[in-house]
Design a protein around this motif. Sequence first.
Motif, short mmCIF file in Angstrom:
data_model
loop_
_atom_site.label_atom_id
_atom_site.label_comp_id
_atom_site.label_asym_id
_atom_site.label_seq_id
_atom_site.Cartn_x
_atom_site.Cartn_y
_atom_site.Cartn_z
N ASN B 1 0.83 -1.21 0.00
CA ASN B 1 0.00 0.00 0.00
C ASN B 1 0.86 1.25 0.00
O ASN B 1 1.85 1.32 0.71
N ALA B 2 0.47 2.23 -0.84
CA ALA B 2 1.21 3.49 -0.86
C ALA B 2 0.77 4.39 0.28
O ALA B 2 1.44 5.35 0.61
N THR B 5 -1.10 9.64 -0.64
CA THR B 5 -0.15 10.35 -1.49
C THR B 5 -0.70 11.73 -1.84
O THR B 5 -1.90 11.91 -1.99
N GLN B 25 -5.68 7.91 -1.70
CA GLN B 25 -5.35 6.86 -0.72
C GLN B 25 -5.82 5.52 -1.27
O GLN B 25 -6.82 5.43 -1.97
N ASP B 26 -5.06 4.48 -0.92
CA ASP B 26 -5.35 3.15 -1.44
C ASP B 26 -5.74 2.19 -0.33
O ASP B 26 -5.55 0.97 -0.44
#
Lengths: 117, 114
Positions: B1-2, B5, B25-26
């Motif tokens: 997961n990033a 960002t 957002q992920d």
Amino acid sequence: AQKITQTQPGMFVQEKEAVTLDCTYDTSDPSYGLFWYKQPSSGEMIFLIYQGSYDQQNATEGRYSLNFQKARKSANLVISASQLGDSAMYFCAMRETSQGGSEKLVFGKGMKLTVNP
Amino acid sequence: NAGVTQTPKFQVLKTGQSMTLQCAQDMNHEYMSWYRQDPGMGLRLIHYSVGAGITDQGEVPNGYNVSRSTTEDFPLRLLSAAPSQTSVYFCASRNSGGIQETQYFGPGTRLLVL
């Protein structure tokens, strides 16, 4: 009226000593949440610890603990065994829930902690 | 997961220009929000969203617009930039419920309005 009060603009502590960062809050909500965030000089906001208003025990996360005194409306952060990397700005925050059900996070103005070797 | 960002990291605008700060957002979080951080002021809530299609104003909404067409994205629009909007902008997301609530912040966007 200020909802989150952090009265200490700055603190100095020796490495390996414990330090307490003060936070008082004001709310009439029976249900609320209290947070502490760390912001190092690089600028990112790092979540440290959370305390719910109905939690019976004080929250702990590794070297961080939250001294929650509900009647006094205080939520002090205790850092045990300070490290040089703990030098940063620290923010106390409170989650509020409005009558419409929406939730907001209200921040204090922060305080700067400096850990000396 | 990033995680969360934000783009851009830095931006310089002239007074009157418009721009959009991006946030994604992920983590499939329902709740997203925008804050600005000014020296000595802590973080102040600009706008927030409790889900796709639902937004509301925070403490300092004037001069900013938001929309939430998807769960992942929550852009912040400056309609006509003013020097008073020089600040560091943080996007955040969280899911409520469970034992502990955690709000995740993006790395921030530093904005200078000349």
